[in-house]
Scaffold this motif. Structure first.
Motif, PDB file in Angstrom:
ATOM      1  N   THR A  38     -26.064 -43.068   4.079  1.00  0.00           N
ATOM      2  CA  THR A  38     -24.792 -42.347   3.975  1.00  0.00           C
ATOM      3  C   THR A  38     -23.866 -43.145   3.083  1.00  0.00           C
ATOM      4  N   GLY A  39     -23.524 -42.556   1.975  1.00  0.00           N
ATOM      5  CA  GLY A  39     -22.656 -43.249   1.035  1.00  0.00           C
ATOM      6  C   GLY A  39     -23.257 -44.534   0.516  1.00  0.00           C
ATOM      7  N   GLY A  40     -24.580 -44.565   0.384  1.00  0.00           N
ATOM      8  CA  GLY A  40     -25.254 -45.754  -0.116  1.00  0.00           C
ATOM      9  C   GLY A  40     -25.489 -46.820   0.933  1.00  0.00           C
ATOM     10  N   THR A  41     -25.009 -46.587   2.153  1.00  0.00           N
ATOM     11  CA  THR A  41     -25.163 -47.548   3.236  1.00  0.00           C
ATOM     12  C   THR A  41     -26.154 -47.012   4.267  1.00  0.00           C
ATOM     13  N   PRO A  42     -27.179 -47.787   4.611  1.00  0.00           N
ATOM     14  CA  PRO A  42     -28.108 -47.314   5.634  1.00  0.00           C
ATOM     15  C   PRO A  42     -27.463 -47.374   7.026  1.00  0.00           C
ATOM     16  N   GLN A  43     -27.642 -46.319   7.795  1.00  0.00           N
ATOM     17  CA  GLN A  43     -27.126 -46.266   9.164  1.00  0.00           C
ATOM     18  C   GLN A  43     -28.226 -45.768  10.086  1.00  0.00           C
ATOM     19  N   THR A  44     -28.291 -46.358  11.257  1.00  0.00           N
ATOM     20  CA  THR A  44     -29.270 -45.943  12.249  1.00  0.00           C
ATOM     21  C   THR A  44     -28.668 -44.846  13.115  1.00  0.00           C
ATOM     22  N   THR A  45     -29.448 -43.803  13.340  1.00  0.00           N
ATOM     23  CA  THR A  45     -29.003 -42.692  14.175  1.00  0.00           C
ATOM     24  C   THR A  45     -29.382 -42.999  15.618  1.00  0.00           C
ATOM     25  N   GLY A  46     -28.371 -43.207  16.442  1.00  0.00           N
ATOM     26  CA  GLY A  46     -28.590 -43.548  17.838  1.00  0.00           C
ATOM     27  C   GLY A  46     -28.379 -42.368  18.768  1.00  0.00           C
ATOM     28  N   PRO A  47     -28.526 -42.600  20.059  1.00  0.00           N
ATOM     29  CA  PRO A  47     -28.431 -41.511  21.030  1.00  0.00           C
ATOM     30  C   PRO A  47     -27.044 -40.867  21.098  1.00  0.00           C
ATOM     31  N   VAL A  48     -25.995 -41.644  20.887  1.00  0.00           N
ATOM     32  CA  VAL A  48     -24.646 -41.063  20.935  1.00  0.00           C
ATOM     33  C   VAL A  48     -24.451 -40.092  19.782  1.00  0.00           C
ATOM     34  N   ALA A  49     -24.890 -40.465  18.588  1.00  0.00           N
ATOM     35  CA  ALA A  49     -24.771 -39.568  17.428  1.00  0.00           C
ATOM     36  C   ALA A  49     -25.582 -38.299  17.643  1.00  0.00           C
ATOM     37  N   VAL A  50     -26.765 -38.429  18.221  1.00  0.00           N
ATOM     38  CA  VAL A  50     -27.611 -37.271  18.502  1.00  0.00           C
ATOM     39  C   VAL A  50     -26.921 -36.351  19.498  1.00  0.00           C
ATOM     40  N   MET A  51     -26.374 -36.935  20.552  1.00  0.00           N
ATOM     41  CA  MET A  51     -25.712 -36.153  21.591  1.00  0.00           C
ATOM     42  C   MET A  51     -24.477 -35.443  21.039  1.00  0.00           C
ATOM     43  N   VAL A  52     -23.633 -36.178  20.344  1.00  0.00           N
ATOM     44  CA  VAL A  52     -22.382 -35.605  19.830  1.00  0.00           C
ATOM     45  C   VAL A  52     -22.671 -34.506  18.804  1.00  0.00           C
ATOM     46  N   ALA A  53     -23.574 -34.759  17.871  1.00  0.00           N
ATOM     47  CA  ALA A  53     -23.869 -33.769  16.829  1.00  0.00           C
ATOM     48  C   ALA A  53     -24.440 -32.490  17.431  1.00  0.00           C
ATOM     49  N   SER A  54     -25.361 -32.617  18.364  1.00  0.00           N
ATOM     50  CA  SER A  54     -25.967 -31.416  18.951  1.00  0.00           C
ATOM     51  C   SER A  54     -24.978 -30.677  19.850  1.00  0.00           C
ATOM     52  N   LEU A  55     -24.131 -31.401  20.546  1.00  0.00           N
ATOM     53  CA  LEU A  55     -23.103 -30.761  21.371  1.00  0.00           C
ATOM     54  C   LEU A  55     -22.088 -30.026  20.502  1.00  0.00           C
ATOM     55  N   LEU A  56     -21.660 -30.649  19.422  1.00  0.00           N
ATOM     56  CA  LEU A  56     -20.726 -29.989  18.503  1.00  0.00           C
ATOM     57  C   LEU A  56     -21.347 -28.755  17.855  1.00  0.00           C
ATOM     58  N   ALA A  57     -22.617 -28.830  17.516  1.00  0.00           N
ATOM     59  CA  ALA A  57     -23.294 -27.664  16.946  1.00  0.00           C
ATOM     60  C   ALA A  57     -23.294 -26.509  17.947  1.00  0.00           C
ATOM     61  N   GLY A  58     -23.570 -26.824  19.195  1.00  0.00           N
ATOM     62  CA  GLY A  58     -23.570 -25.791  20.228  1.00  0.00           C
ATOM     63  C   GLY A  58     -22.198 -25.184  20.451  1.00  0.00           C
ATOM     64  N   LEU A  59     -21.184 -26.021  20.516  1.00  0.00           N
ATOM     65  CA  LEU A  59     -19.822 -25.519  20.721  1.00  0.00           C
ATOM     66  C   LEU A  59     -19.348 -24.694  19.526  1.00  0.00           C
ATOM     67  N   ALA A  60     -19.667 -25.141  18.322  1.00  0.00           N
ATOM     68  CA  ALA A  60     -19.281 -24.389  17.121  1.00  0.00           C
ATOM     69  C   ALA A  60     -19.994 -23.038  17.077  1.00  0.00           C
ATOM     70  N   GLY A  61     -21.261 -23.037  17.434  1.00  0.00           N
ATOM     71  CA  GLY A  61     -22.011 -21.785  17.463  1.00  0.00           C
ATOM     72  C   GLY A  61     -21.445 -20.809  18.475  1.00  0.00           C
ATOM     73  N   TRP A  62     -21.108 -21.312  19.639  1.00  0.00           N
ATOM     74  CA  TRP A  62     -20.537 -20.463  20.689  1.00  0.00           C
ATOM     75  C   TRP A  62     -19.181 -19.915  20.250  1.00  0.00           C
ATOM     76  N   ALA A  63     -18.371 -20.762  19.643  1.00  0.00           N
ATOM     77  CA  ALA A  63     -17.049 -20.323  19.178  1.00  0.00           C
ATOM     78  C   ALA A  63     -17.184 -19.231  18.116  1.00  0.00           C
ATOM     79  N   LEU A  64     -18.086 -19.418  17.174  1.00  0.00           N
ATOM     80  CA  LEU A  64     -18.289 -18.394  16.148  1.00  0.00           C
ATOM     81  C   LEU A  64     -18.762 -17.093  16.776  1.00  0.00           C
ATOM     82  N   LEU A  65     -19.686 -17.181  17.716  1.00  0.00           N
ATOM     83  CA  LEU A  65     -20.180 -15.981  18.371  1.00  0.00           C
ATOM     84  C   LEU A  65     -19.053 -15.270  19.121  1.00  0.00           C
ATOM     85  N   ALA A  66     -18.185 -16.013  19.769  1.00  0.00           N
ATOM     86  CA  ALA A  66     -17.055 -15.401  20.486  1.00  0.00           C
ATOM     87  C   ALA A  66     -16.131 -14.658  19.523  1.00  0.00           C
TER      88      ALA A  66
END
Length: 127
Positions: A38-66
């Motif tokens: 990301t931006g030329g810097t290597p970053q490790t994807t950990g469990p918090v990033a996985v949880m937050v990204a997938s939760l935000l995707a779900g909430l955004a999807g639900w909001a759009l559907l509403a």
């Protein structure tokens, strides 16, 4: 809480659970390092990033559907098309930024798992 709302809530909660289950198998068990550039810097994807990204995707999807349910005649069909396009576009992220074949495959699979939970879970029949 009606059946539709309960199903959608469980879907949004279940999405990070499914993504974290895949992360747990791939990273601690199989030993894959999920590194992205990301931006030329290597970053490790950990469990918090996985949880937050997938939760935000779900909430955004639900909001759009509403919003679509309130303002369109065919909300589920429109939402499903949008969701599948967003899923397809999201696959470009791991392809372009993951470091290594294993990381690319796991991140692609993670995106697909999130989509496999969200699309049918949120687009299911309304009650």
């Amino acid at each position: 809480m009606n059946t539709s709302t309960r199903r959608r809530l469980l879907t949004v909660i279940g999405t990070p659970v499914a993504a974290l289950a895949l992360w747990a198998v791939a990273v601690p068990v199989a030993g894959v390092t999920l590194t992205v550039q990301t931006g030329g810097t290597p970053q490790t994807t950990g469990p918090v990033a996985v949880m937050v990204a997938s939760l935000l995707a779900g909430l955004a999807g639900w909001a759009l559907l509403a919003v679509l349910e309130r303002w369109t005649a065919r909300p589920t069909r429109i939402w499903t098309i949008i969701a599948l396009v967003v899923l397809a576009l999201s696959l470009l992220g791991p392809i372009g930024s993951a470091v290594g074949t294993a990381a690319t495959l796991v991140l692609l699979l993670m995106h697909l798992v999130v989509g496999a939970v969200l699309v049918p879970g949120l687009a299911g029949p309304r009650s």
